[in-house]
Design an enzyme around this catalytic site. Sequence first.
Site: not given
Length: 226
Positions: A37, A170
């Site tokens: 990241k 999600s």
Amino acid sequence: MTILVVTGTGTGVGKTVVCAALASAARQAGIDVAVCKPVQTGTARGDDDLAEVGRLAGVTQLAGLARYPQPMAPAAAAEHAGMALPARDQIVRLIADLDRPGRLTLVEGAGGLLVELAEPGVTLRDVAVDVAAAALVVVTADLGTLNHTKLTLEALAAQQVSCAGLVIGSWPDPPGLVAASNRSALARIATVRAALPAGAASLDAGDFAAMSAAAFDRNWVAGLVG
């Protein structure tokens, strides 16, 4: 060796949990995994996406570069902190140093695809071009996702960056009418590789591993590294 950038249609769509889930599934398939990241914001409130990936997926090869306190877009967070964004070649070098035969290297962006990550105006799309990576796009099942997803895929195609598929970050239980309809529509836009259950990040490591292995097609995961 394979480098895969993990982007999303926006902020908060589940990029980190998707990185962790794919990393977990790959590790269970016997693949060496590294997660990168390059730019993290929101560190003042405890945001640490790499640590979350390590906790959930057991990945130890974790690499970051620039960290900014405020939970803002990277350029704004850097300016607020009186700091600079990293240079393009720093990010590319960070990723290249992780890449090796037999390894899957996942590169998580910050926010959406065209958010500035490096100076001047360099985005995750530019980085994907530099390292010859495909992009896995994390999406929502909510109203508006079809437009956001199509815009992201068009932006990838404009620079000939291949889309490795979509992941719903999600997935509600039970899904409502909108979510169910959108999942079907998303599958007509691009391959939906997985739909992770809502709240997956709260699972313990064992349950997260089981969820991850079930979420992704084993043959697809195995084929990521040639």
